[in-house]
Design a protein around this motif. Sequence first.
Motif, mmCIF file in Angstrom:
data_model
loop_
_atom_site.group_PDB
_atom_site.id
_atom_site.type_symbol
_atom_site.label_atom_id
_atom_site.label_comp_id
_atom_site.label_asym_id
_atom_site.label_seq_id
_atom_site.Cartn_x
_atom_site.Cartn_y
_atom_site.Cartn_z
ATOM 1 N N LYS A 14 47.119 34.873 43.269
ATOM 2 C CA LYS A 14 48.251 35.748 42.964
ATOM 3 C C LYS A 14 47.733 37.062 42.405
ATOM 4 O O LYS A 14 46.612 37.152 41.910
ATOM 5 N N SER A 15 48.584 38.070 42.466
ATOM 6 C CA SER A 15 48.238 39.377 41.906
ATOM 7 C C SER A 15 48.642 39.414 40.432
ATOM 8 O O SER A 15 49.420 38.572 39.966
ATOM 9 N N LEU A 16 48.143 40.403 39.720
ATOM 10 C CA LEU A 16 48.564 40.584 38.331
ATOM 11 C C LEU A 16 50.070 40.811 38.263
ATOM 12 O O LEU A 16 50.738 40.316 37.359
ATOM 13 N N GLU A 17 50.580 41.530 39.238
ATOM 14 C CA GLU A 17 52.019 41.792 39.286
ATOM 15 C C GLU A 17 52.801 40.477 39.375
ATOM 16 O O GLU A 17 53.792 40.293 38.686
ATOM 17 N N LEU B 62 46.755 50.767 39.340
ATOM 18 C CA LEU B 62 48.109 50.376 39.723
ATOM 19 C C LEU B 62 48.122 49.705 41.093
ATOM 20 O O LEU B 62 48.808 48.701 41.299
ATOM 21 N N ALA B 63 47.344 50.227 42.015
ATOM 22 C CA ALA B 63 47.260 49.615 43.347
ATOM 23 C C ALA B 63 46.637 48.218 43.255
ATOM 24 O O ALA B 63 47.069 47.289 43.953
ATOM 25 N N LEU B 64 45.662 48.054 42.383
ATOM 26 C CA LEU B 64 44.979 46.760 42.246
ATOM 27 C C LEU B 64 45.855 45.686 41.622
ATOM 28 O O LEU B 64 45.584 44.499 41.794
ATOM 29 N N THR B 65 46.907 46.064 40.921
ATOM 30 C CA THR B 65 47.806 45.057 40.337
ATOM 31 C C THR B 65 48.558 44.291 41.416
ATOM 32 O O THR B 65 49.136 43.251 41.128
ATOM 33 N N LYS B 66 48.518 44.770 42.641
ATOM 34 C CA LYS B 66 49.208 44.118 43.761
ATOM 35 C C LYS B 66 48.277 43.244 44.603
ATOM 36 O O LYS B 66 48.712 42.553 45.504
ATOM 37 N N VAL B 67 46.981 43.259 44.291
ATOM 38 C CA VAL B 67 45.963 42.542 45.071
ATOM 39 C C VAL B 67 45.756 41.144 44.482
ATOM 40 O O VAL B 67 45.638 40.999 43.266
ATOM 41 N N VAL C 277 41.587 36.806 43.677
ATOM 42 C CA VAL C 277 40.373 36.350 44.368
ATOM 43 C C VAL C 277 39.775 37.429 45.266
ATOM 44 O O VAL C 277 38.614 37.333 45.643
ATOM 45 N N LYS C 278 40.545 38.441 45.588
ATOM 46 C CA LYS C 278 40.047 39.508 46.458
ATOM 47 C C LYS C 278 39.465 40.690 45.682
ATOM 48 O O LYS C 278 38.950 41.616 46.280
ATOM 49 N N LEU C 279 39.542 40.632 44.352
ATOM 50 C CA LEU C 279 39.011 41.732 43.552
ATOM 51 C C LEU C 279 37.488 41.679 43.503
ATOM 52 O O LEU C 279 36.900 40.625 43.276
ATOM 53 N N SER C 280 36.869 42.818 43.691
ATOM 54 C CA SER C 280 35.411 42.918 43.611
ATOM 55 C C SER C 280 34.982 43.056 42.151
ATOM 56 O O SER C 280 35.815 43.267 41.259
ATOM 57 N N ALA C 281 33.690 42.972 41.918
ATOM 58 C CA ALA C 281 33.154 43.178 40.571
ATOM 59 C C ALA C 281 33.538 44.563 40.065
ATOM 60 O O ALA C 281 33.921 44.728 38.903
ATOM 61 N N TYR D 59 43.763 45.939 31.325
ATOM 62 C CA TYR D 59 44.701 45.070 32.030
ATOM 63 C C TYR D 59 44.418 43.634 31.592
ATOM 64 O O TYR D 59 43.377 43.349 31.023
ATOM 65 N N ASN D 60 45.304 42.738 31.837
ATOM 66 C CA ASN D 60 45.334 41.389 31.283
ATOM 67 C C ASN D 60 44.003 40.627 31.397
ATOM 68 O O ASN D 60 43.675 40.087 32.444
ATOM 69 N N PRO D 61 43.260 40.547 30.287
ATOM 70 C CA PRO D 61 41.972 39.846 30.329
ATOM 71 C C PRO D 61 42.121 38.330 30.491
ATOM 72 O O PRO D 61 41.180 37.673 30.910
ATOM 73 N N HIS D 62 43.302 37.802 30.198
ATOM 74 C CA HIS D 62 43.535 36.359 30.351
ATOM 75 C C HIS D 62 43.204 35.908 31.776
ATOM 76 O O HIS D 62 42.643 34.832 31.973
ATOM 77 N N TYR D 63 43.517 36.733 32.749
ATOM 78 C CA TYR D 63 43.240 36.404 34.149
ATOM 79 C C TYR D 63 41.928 37.007 34.639
ATOM 80 O O TYR D 63 41.254 36.416 35.479
ATOM 81 N N LEU D 64 41.573 38.168 34.138
ATOM 82 C CA LEU D 64 40.424 38.898 34.679
ATOM 83 C C LEU D 64 39.078 38.435 34.120
ATOM 84 O O LEU D 64 38.095 38.351 34.854
#
Length: 130
Positions: free
Chosen positions: A10-13, A35-40, A43-47, A58-63
Amino acid sequence: MNKKEIWRYKSLEQLENKKWEPNTAENSGLAQKCLALTKVPLVKLSANELSMLIGQSYNPHYLVPLALEILNNDILITAGLYPGDLLKSVLDVPSSFWEEHPDLHNKLQDLMRERMEEVESELDLPDYWR
């Protein structure tokens, strides 16, 4: 797939059930990217993208858990700027987060203990991480 792991897809959004303000020309380039990355899906986020989002609070709980997985494989991964920049972003997460997540704090401390010599050769660490 383990039901506990669904959040990764899921995305942060979606996870926060929140829509950030839309991008505007007044937003900086960094703000627009975040802002664009909050929709990704996470698992698709790069380092690089994780480092950027963590660095912008942004929310470190997930990141942070995702960043720790990457750091476990390559503690000095270059996330766009210099070797170890993802680690630096994680180390800069406020202490209140680590107090609320002792399991993640322990993982980070273990990782730092195991790889301290390697890390110190690349990063200028504050005394409390030495």
